[in-house]
Scaffold this motif. Structure first.
Motif, PDB file in Angstrom:
ATOM      1  N   GLY A   1       0.785  -1.229   0.000  1.00 47.07           N
ATOM      2  CA  GLY A   1       0.000   0.000   0.000  1.00 47.07           C
ATOM      3  C   GLY A   1       0.814   1.275   0.000  1.00 47.07           C
ATOM      4  O   GLY A   1       0.243   2.374   0.045  1.00 47.07           O
ATOM      5  N   TRP A   2       2.147   1.143  -0.062  1.00 47.69           N
ATOM      6  CA  TRP A   2       3.019   2.323  -0.045  1.00 47.69           C
ATOM      7  C   TRP A   2       3.969   2.297  -1.235  1.00 47.69           C
ATOM      8  O   TRP A   2       4.479   1.239  -1.604  1.00 47.69           O
ATOM      9  CB  TRP A   2       3.866   2.352   1.235  1.00 47.69           C
ATOM     10  CG  TRP A   2       3.108   2.546   2.500  1.00 47.69           C
ATOM     11  CD1 TRP A   2       2.668   1.566   3.345  1.00 47.69           C
ATOM     12  CD2 TRP A   2       2.707   3.787   3.082  1.00 47.69           C
ATOM     13  NE1 TRP A   2       2.016   2.126   4.414  1.00 47.69           N
ATOM     14  CE2 TRP A   2       2.034   3.486   4.282  1.00 47.69           C
ATOM     15  CE3 TRP A   2       2.860   5.123   2.715  1.00 47.69           C
ATOM     16  CZ2 TRP A   2       1.493   4.478   5.113  1.00 47.69           C
ATOM     17  CZ3 TRP A   2       2.331   6.102   3.539  1.00 47.69           C
ATOM     18  CH2 TRP A   2       1.668   5.786   4.721  1.00 47.69           C
ATOM     19  N   HIS A   3       4.224   3.465  -1.800  1.00 45.70           N
ATOM     20  CA  HIS A   3       5.350   3.654  -2.709  1.00 45.70           C
ATOM     21  C   HIS A   3       6.519   4.110  -1.841  1.00 45.70           C
ATOM     22  O   HIS A   3       6.369   5.046  -1.042  1.00 45.70           O
ATOM     23  CB  HIS A   3       5.020   4.691  -3.772  1.00 45.70           C
ATOM     24  CG  HIS A   3       3.894   4.281  -4.666  1.00 45.70           C
ATOM     25  ND1 HIS A   3       4.072   3.486  -5.774  1.00 45.70           N
ATOM     26  CD2 HIS A   3       2.556   4.539  -4.581  1.00 45.70           C
ATOM     27  CE1 HIS A   3       2.910   3.277  -6.362  1.00 45.70           C
ATOM     28  NE2 HIS A   3       1.976   3.901  -5.659  1.00 45.70           N
ATOM     29  N   ILE A   4       7.672   3.468  -1.988  1.00 52.97           N
ATOM     30  CA  ILE A   4       8.782   3.692  -1.061  1.00 52.97           C
ATOM     31  C   ILE A   4      10.012   4.180  -1.811  1.00 52.97           C
ATOM     32  O   ILE A   4      10.519   3.518  -2.721  1.00 52.97           O
ATOM     33  CB  ILE A   4       9.121   2.400  -0.286  1.00 52.97           C
ATOM     34  CG1 ILE A   4       7.903   1.957   0.536  1.00 52.97           C
ATOM     35  CG2 ILE A   4      10.333   2.608   0.609  1.00 52.97           C
ATOM     36  CD1 ILE A   4       8.087   0.621   1.239  1.00 52.97           C
ATOM     37  N   LEU A   5      10.483   5.353  -1.418  1.00 52.30           N
ATOM     38  CA  LEU A   5      11.751   5.907  -1.900  1.00 52.30           C
ATOM     39  C   LEU A   5      12.698   5.936  -0.715  1.00 52.30           C
ATOM     40  O   LEU A   5      12.431   6.613   0.280  1.00 52.30           O
ATOM     41  CB  LEU A   5      11.525   7.318  -2.453  1.00 52.30           C
ATOM     42  CG  LEU A   5      12.767   8.111  -2.844  1.00 52.30           C
ATOM     43  CD1 LEU A   5      13.533   7.416  -3.962  1.00 52.30           C
ATOM     44  CD2 LEU A   5      12.382   9.521  -3.258  1.00 52.30           C
ATOM     45  N   HIS A   6      13.788   5.206  -0.814  1.00 49.54           N
ATOM     46  CA  HIS A   6      14.670   5.004   0.331  1.00 49.54           C
ATOM     47  C   HIS A   6      16.113   5.216  -0.086  1.00 49.54           C
ATOM     48  O   HIS A   6      16.607   4.571  -1.016  1.00 49.54           O
ATOM     49  CB  HIS A   6      14.480   3.571   0.857  1.00 49.54           C
ATOM     50  CG  HIS A   6      15.358   3.189   1.999  1.00 49.54           C
ATOM     51  ND1 HIS A   6      15.740   1.888   2.246  1.00 49.54           N
ATOM     52  CD2 HIS A   6      15.929   3.941   2.982  1.00 49.54           C
ATOM     53  CE1 HIS A   6      16.496   1.846   3.329  1.00 49.54           C
ATOM     54  NE2 HIS A   6      16.631   3.079   3.781  1.00 49.54           N
ATOM     55  N   ALA A   7      16.791   6.143   0.585  1.00 46.70           N
ATOM     56  CA  ALA A   7      18.215   6.385   0.355  1.00 46.70           C
ATOM     57  C   ALA A   7      18.991   5.809   1.534  1.00 46.70           C
ATOM     58  O   ALA A   7      18.964   6.369   2.635  1.00 46.70           O
ATOM     59  CB  ALA A   7      18.501   7.870   0.196  1.00 46.70           C
ATOM     60  N   GLU A   8      19.636   4.681   1.291  1.00 50.44           N
ATOM     61  CA  GLU A   8      20.438   4.051   2.342  1.00 50.44           C
ATOM     62  C   GLU A   8      21.782   4.764   2.474  1.00 50.44           C
ATOM     63  O   GLU A   8      22.283   5.368   1.536  1.00 50.44           O
ATOM     64  CB  GLU A   8      20.696   2.585   2.010  1.00 50.44           C
ATOM     65  CG  GLU A   8      19.469   1.702   1.986  1.00 50.44           C
ATOM     66  CD  GLU A   8      19.820   0.265   1.682  1.00 50.44           C
ATOM     67  OE1 GLU A   8      20.761  -0.274   2.333  1.00 50.44           O
ATOM     68  OE2 GLU A   8      19.193  -0.327   0.789  1.00 50.44           O
ATOM     69  N   ALA A   9      22.366   4.655   3.648  1.00 49.47           N
ATOM     70  CA  ALA A   9      23.720   5.161   3.860  1.00 49.47           C
ATOM     71  C   ALA A   9      24.729   4.088   3.482  1.00 49.47           C
ATOM     72  O   ALA A   9      24.469   2.883   3.614  1.00 49.47           O
ATOM     73  CB  ALA A   9      23.914   5.552   5.320  1.00 49.47           C
ATOM     74  N   LYS A  10      25.888   4.529   3.015  1.00 49.66           N
ATOM     75  CA  LYS A  10      26.960   3.587   2.681  1.00 49.66           C
ATOM     76  C   LYS A  10      27.388   2.796   3.910  1.00 49.66           C
ATOM     77  O   LYS A  10      27.639   1.591   3.826  1.00 49.66           O
ATOM     78  CB  LYS A  10      28.163   4.360   2.115  1.00 49.66           C
ATOM     79  CG  LYS A  10      29.372   3.488   1.810  1.00 49.66           C
ATOM     80  CD  LYS A  10      30.538   4.327   1.294  1.00 49.66           C
ATOM     81  CE  LYS A  10      31.065   5.271   2.374  1.00 49.66           C
ATOM     82  NZ  LYS A  10      32.279   6.005   1.928  1.00 49.66           N
TER      83      LYS A  10
END
Length: 278
Positions: free
Chosen positions: A65-74
């Motif tokens: 039910g969600w669109h997910i934009l995720h920026a992980e850390a190195k």
């Protein structure tokens, strides 16, 4: 953690509800029943900071039910920001445009179409900093990059909203114990505060929660796990909604979802929830 007031929970027709919270590790937050808060709050766009987990884990926990934009850390187990939305963004960008911070997991942008206008939402996690160290220098560099970048972003979009854990108190009203901390701890230094003076003046953004709350103490969004900080409400207001003026004028309701008891917290931060009436 879940508000019970009908006035707080209710959402007007046409309102867009945006929430921001530093989860202090998404896995730990979900073990402490963050899912119950998400289910109850009827949020349209949910911005997270300090996700501190791989993308696969975030998606499994959040569910469908969600669109997910995720920026992980190195660096594994550090930082990480996300924008979760009920509708799909039309464009996304995963850093603030400075190669030095490209994989730091501290900035992510999503563009949405609302009534034919572009509405850009940023989830931001500013460094906590540490006086006399490289961490503090990185914090100043990041704040300077924000100062340079935010006017250009505002010029390109119809509406811009920057939310997140910005790790600076702007005024004495934003921290319970001003004198013991002012110019002695990261987050309460005049050099840091000067950037926020600029954000809310020359850069042209509005401090939405402050404008809705008025000239009052708090409401705070972070309390140390140490001692009796939470029980004594010895908090800091370091989580923000920073909006361009046209968007800020649409903000009708703001609430900090502070848990009713220490044991009911799913993070050392409380969610900041704002309704924007379109």
């Amino acid at each position: 953690m879940i508000p019970t007031s009908v006035e707080i929970l209710s959402k007007n027709a046409g309102a867009l509800r945006v929430a921001s919270v530093n989860v202090n590790g998404i896995r730990a937050a979900y073990r402490k029943n963050m899912a119950d808060w998400v289910a109850a709050r009827d949020v349209d766009i949910l911005c997270l900071q300090e996700v501190r987990a791989p993308d696969k884990v975030l998606r499994e926990l959040i569910g469908e039910g969600w669109h997910i934009l995720h920026a992980e850390a190195k660096d594994k187990g550090r930082a990480g920001v996300a924008v979760l939305s009920r509708v799909e963004p039309v464009a996304v960008r995963e850093n603030i445009g400075d190669e030095y911070f490209a994989d730091s997991g501290r900035w992510v942008e999503a563009d949405f179409e609302v009534n034919g206008e572009t509405f850009t939402v940023v989830s931001c996690y500013v460094h906590s900093g540490e006086l006399g160290t490289q961490k503090q220098e990185d914090k100043y560099r990041f704040l300077q990059r924000m100062t340079d970048y935010l006017p250009a972003l505002a010029a390109e979009k119809d509406h811009v909203l920057v939310v997140g854990d910005l790790n600076v108190v702007h005024t004495e009203k934003d921290i319970k114990n001003w004198k013991p901390n002012h110019n002695k701890r990261a987050g309460v230094m005049d050099e840091e505060i000067a950037y926020f003076d600029g954000f809310f003046s020359s850069v042209g953004y509005k401090d939405v929660a402050r404008e809705l709350a008025g000239d009052v103490q708090g409401p705070y969004t972070w309390w140390s796990y140490r001692g009796q900080a939470f029980d004594n409400d010895a908090g800091w207001r370091i989580d923000y909604h920073m909006a361009t003026p046209s968007l800020a004028s649409k903000a009708i309701k703001s609430h900090v979802d502070r848990a009713s008891g220490y044991d009911l917290r799913f993070s050392d931060h409380a969610p900041l929830v704002v309704d924007y009436q379109f």
